[in-house]
Design an enzyme around this catalytic site. Structure first.
Site, PDB file in Angstrom:
ATOM      1  CD  GLU A  55       9.287  34.770   3.712  1.00 37.62           C
ATOM      2  OE1 GLU A  55       8.627  34.493   4.721  1.00 37.62           O
ATOM      3  OE2 GLU A  55      10.042  33.937   3.134  1.00 37.62           O
ATOM      4  CB  ALA A 167      -4.514 -14.920 -12.233  1.00 37.93           C
ATOM      5  CB  SER A 171       1.201  -5.055 -12.997  1.00 35.07           C
ATOM      6  OG  SER A 171       2.613  -4.902 -13.050  1.00 35.07           O
ATOM      7  CD1 TRP A 173       2.630  -0.017 -20.149  1.00 37.68           C
ATOM      8  CD2 TRP A 173       2.819   0.629 -18.012  1.00 37.68           C
ATOM      9  NE1 TRP A 173       3.944   0.280 -19.929  1.00 37.68           N
ATOM     10  CE2 TRP A 173       4.086   0.684 -18.621  1.00 37.68           C
ATOM     11  CE3 TRP A 173       2.695   0.996 -16.675  1.00 37.68           C
ATOM     12  CZ2 TRP A 173       5.231   1.086 -17.938  1.00 37.68           C
ATOM     13  CZ3 TRP A 173       3.826   1.403 -16.012  1.00 37.68           C
ATOM     14  CH2 TRP A 173       5.073   1.448 -16.625  1.00 37.68           C
ATOM     15  CB  THR A 199       6.305  -2.941  -5.762  1.00 44.70           C
ATOM     16  OG1 THR A 199       4.991  -3.143  -5.243  1.00 44.70           O
ATOM     17  CG2 THR A 199       6.212  -2.088  -7.015  1.00 44.70           C
ATOM     18  CD  GLU A 297       4.662   5.437  -7.985  1.00 41.52           C
ATOM     19  OE1 GLU A 297       4.276   4.689  -8.899  1.00 41.52           O
ATOM     20  OE2 GLU A 297       5.468   6.363  -8.146  1.00 41.52           O
ATOM     21  N   GLY A 299       3.364  -1.943  -3.266  1.00 40.09           N
ATOM     22  CA  GLY A 299       2.158  -2.649  -3.601  1.00 40.09           C
ATOM     23  C   GLY A 299       1.160  -2.886  -2.482  1.00 40.09           C
ATOM     24  CG  LEU A 302       4.219  -0.035   1.632  1.00 36.61           C
ATOM     25  CD1 LEU A 302       4.787  -0.146   3.043  1.00 36.61           C
ATOM     26  CD2 LEU A 302       5.269   0.521   0.672  1.00 36.61           C
TER      27      LEU A 302
END
Length: 365
Positions: A55, A167, A171, A173, A199, A297, A299, A302
């Protein structure tokens, strides 16, 4: 003003308010548009750090043109003295004739008092215009005020069979560059980015926002019961430059805690439960520290602990067009669900392609 006109200007105020997301905590990210006749004379949104308020920004731009005008505000103007005078009083002093509000403010310091100040001055007040949209934008602030914890969005980037690593643990990408850029944009709109210790060890991430120009970096939060994150990691070596908060358990060694603090990290001691750290208590601690919006994010462990505790408010799932198989790492750890009715459920908001991947957005049902 017609209903269509009110909706149009409130929609513009909501767009402005979103510019502050990720930058205003512990304050809400609010937008304001001031309209005189059929002309917009002032625009504003909450500035980084929470001040000035939307405001105040819009009134400063409007100047004398605010007299007799209509102000569209996404959240009830504040009614209490803090670092700045109340915005409700500022609107009165500017001789605004009408104020249109999307959402009331549940903060007990406001909670109807802003509207009362306006009405006592003879200002016409209308509330509830685009309320659902406003409540969605302000959900993190509302969650911190009413539940004591930030709103949490869990992001998953998986193969179409729900896997986040091969396996062997590879990861990077799974999803493509467009999806990764979208993730950085999401990080920028949140107060904090959260991951688990697994992670942090596996990926050695920075968790910063890149490719978005000059932005305020979100707080980086790592959940690590024993603080077993490598001291040579990029998180550790950048702790003095980019905020890093570590949530740990009561068994973490005092020497390790002190070392992280000396590196520049903030450490937060949380109790444990049967599954590890008590994530409900952890989010309460983060809410007390002022956070309103968290982008998690993973892993998988979590993610599972947050889902078990019913702490996930939104899901953003990027799905890539590949399969990794049953021996690959699942995107979500064990939940211990025997009956379908016990599964956490989410309602689909949106599905859209992002480059060669698909993004689905879900909200807790």
């Amino acid at each position: 003003m017609t209903e269509a006109t009110d909706t149009r200007h409130m929609r513009a105020a909501l767009v402005l308010g979103r510019r502050g997301q990720g930058n205003t905590w512990p304050n809400p990210a609010v937008g304001c548009v001031i309209v005189a006749g059929d002309r917009v004379v002032g625009r504003g949104w909450t500035q980084p750090g929470g001040r000035p308020h939307a405001e105040a920004q819009a009134l400063a731009q409007a100047g004398a043109a605010a007299r007799g005008a209509t102000a569209y505000v996404t959240l009830e103007p504040c009614a209490h003295h803090g670092q700045t005078p109340p915005c409700a009083t500022a609107l009165v002093e500017a001789q605004i004739a009408r104020v249109v509000i999307a959402c009331g403010d549940p903060d007990t310091r406001v909670a109807g008092r802003g509207v009362a100040i306006l009405q006592a001055a003879g200002i016409d007040v209308q509330t509830g215009v685009m309320q659902a949209e406003g409540a969605r934008d302000l959900a993190g602030f509302f969650s911190r005020i009413t539940q004591g914890r930030p709103e949490l969005l869990l992001k998953l980037a998986t193969s179409f069979d729900g896997r986040i690593a091969t396996a062997s643990g590879q990861s990077r990408w799974i999803t493509g560059p467009d999806a990764r850029r979208a993730v950085h944009a999401m990080r920028a709109r949140h107060d904090a980015v959260m991951i688990g210790a697994g992670t942090a060890r596996a990926d050695d991430p920075m968790l910063d926002v890149r490719g978005m120009g000059a932005v305020n970096q979100p707080v980086r939060v790592v959940v690590s019961r024993g603080l077993d994150v490598p001291l040579a990691s990029r998180l550790a070596t950048s702790a003095a430059e980019v905020p890093l908060w570590l949530i740990h358990g009561p068994t973490a060694e005092e020497a390790t805690i002190k070392t992280w603090q000396e590196l520049g990290a903030r450490t937060i001691n949380c109790p444990e439960d049967a599954g590890g750290l008590d994530m409900a208590a952890a989010l309460q601690a983060l809410g007390k520290a002022g956070l309103t919006r968290i982008f998690c994010e993973g892993g998988g462990a979590l993610a599972a602990s947050l889902l078990r505790a019913r702490l996930v408010d939104q899901l953003a799932v990027f799905t890539a067009g590949l399969a990794l198989g049953g021996d690959a790492t699942s995107g979500i750890g064990a939940l211990g669900i025997d009956m379908l009715r016990a599964a956490p459920r989410f309602a689909l908001d949106e599905v859209r392609p992002v480059g060669g991947d698909v993004l689905s957005l879900w909200r807790r049902a």
